[in-house]
Design an enzyme around this catalytic site. Structure first.
Site, PDB file in Angstrom:
ATOM      1  N   SER A 147       0.854  -1.192   0.000  1.00  0.00           N
ATOM      2  CA  SER A 147       0.000   0.000   0.000  1.00  0.00           C
ATOM      3  C   SER A 147       0.882   1.230   0.000  1.00  0.00           C
ATOM      4  O   SER A 147       1.989   1.208   0.546  1.00  0.00           O
ATOM      5  CB  SER A 147      -0.904   0.023   1.237  1.00  0.00           C
ATOM      6  OG  SER A 147      -1.614   1.251   1.329  1.00  0.00           O
ATOM      7  N   TYR A 160      -2.189  -0.348  10.228  1.00  0.00           N
ATOM      8  CA  TYR A 160      -2.243  -0.762   8.823  1.00  0.00           C
ATOM      9  C   TYR A 160      -0.979  -0.325   8.091  1.00  0.00           C
ATOM     10  O   TYR A 160      -0.370  -1.110   7.347  1.00  0.00           O
ATOM     11  CB  TYR A 160      -3.481  -0.148   8.168  1.00  0.00           C
ATOM     12  CG  TYR A 160      -3.672  -0.491   6.715  1.00  0.00           C
ATOM     13  CD1 TYR A 160      -4.374  -1.634   6.336  1.00  0.00           C
ATOM     14  CD2 TYR A 160      -3.161   0.330   5.709  1.00  0.00           C
ATOM     15  CE1 TYR A 160      -4.556  -1.952   4.999  1.00  0.00           C
ATOM     16  CE2 TYR A 160      -3.343   0.020   4.367  1.00  0.00           C
ATOM     17  CZ  TYR A 160      -4.040  -1.115   4.024  1.00  0.00           C
ATOM     18  OH  TYR A 160      -4.212  -1.426   2.697  1.00  0.00           O
TER      19      TYR A 160
END
Length: 287
Positions: A147, A160
């Site tokens: 990501s 995250y």
């Protein structure tokens, strides 16, 4: 016309929905045989139904997999070999939003869950895929979903983001280890992609995030699928240890994806996002 992945055998984790499903269908279009691995059986069966409706049912299978559990990951790899005889590609895509909220409000359980699904799963996938690929001695491609949140701050919650940063480091290190075996290891770093994991059935909520990117087009799962095909194909045979940003130019302009300061929703609520696993999201609002 011969597809870019003709006669390759692939596993796609998280293949029951979102980017994973789009990648499964694109891999099939490119000539691959694909094992869909997902914790959510209903989503997995729906992906199989879509493939069968396109006349591709003989080249697809499904196995329910908890990617955070080693026995499940080992069984997943064994099932691909049982169904299709070998293993050429593994796309470690399964994920959840994980723990969010201020650091003082993040529970150990939420943190551990986030890293189990997002990072331990990639380690386990790389481990068991590499064992199978070395045994068959055909080389291979291992791809993970990282990501942009793992590259810079401001792209997601701290749990995250840290988990995805670990995926990036793991990709680079394992790529160097497996290169002598002609096993390539790469990752895709998506920006904001319109998937159930992100919008949870309300895509209109995220128009502000799409408006922040320079490219005037909503990020879709098909964009990730196209990048996955390239990185897993022979066209990318000299590329390993790469993290490919697929973000509509977000990082090119700098990022404060979820807003800054008190405008950041990750600081107004706390809980755990279980993604498309079928388990409801836990949310508690903070004062």
């Amino acid at each position: 016309m011969v597809g870019k992945l003709q006669d390759k055998v692939a596993i796609v984790t998280g293949g029951g929905s979102g980017m994973g499903r789009d990648t499964v269908l694109r891999f099939l279009d490119e000539g691959a045989r694909v094992l869909v691995a997902d914790l959510n059986e209903d989503n997995g069966k729906e992906t199989l139904s879509l493939a069968r409706a396109r006349g591709q049912g003989e080249r697809i299978g499904f196995v329910r997999t908890d990617v955070a559990q080693e026995r499940d990951v080992a069984a997943m790899v064994a099932e691909a070999e049982r169904l299709f005889g070998t293993l050429d590609i593994v796309y470690l895509n399964a994920g959840v939003g994980g723990a969010f909220g201020p650091i003082a409000e993040t529970t150990v359980e939420g943190w551990d869950y986030t890293f189990a699904v997002l990072t331990r799963s990639v380690f386990l996938g790389m481990k068991h895929a590499s064992i199978a690929m070395r045994k068959h001695d055909r080389g291979g491609a291992i791809l993970s979903t990282a990501s942009i949140a793992g590259i810079v701050g401001g792209g997601g919650s701290h749990a995250y983001s840290a988990a995805k940063a670990a995926v990036i480091s793991l990709t680079e290190n394992v790529a160097a280890e497996l290169a002598p075996h002609r096993i390539r290891v790469n990752a895709i770093a998506p920006g904001v992609i319109s998937t159930p994991l992100v919008h949870r059935g309300r895509p209109e909520k995220f128009e502000q995030q799409f408006a922040r990117q320079p490219w005037p087009e909503r990020g879709e799962g098909k964009h990730i699928a196209a990048a996955a095909v390239f990185l897993c194909s022979d066209d990318a045979r000299f590329i390993t240890g790469e993290v490919l940003k697929v973000d509509g130019g977000l990082l090119a302009q700098g990022i404060a994806l979820w807003g800054a300061g008190k405008d950041n929703p990750f600081l107004r609520t706390a809980g755990v996002n279980h993604g498309s696993t079928g388990k409801p999201m836990e949310v508690r609002r903070l004062e």
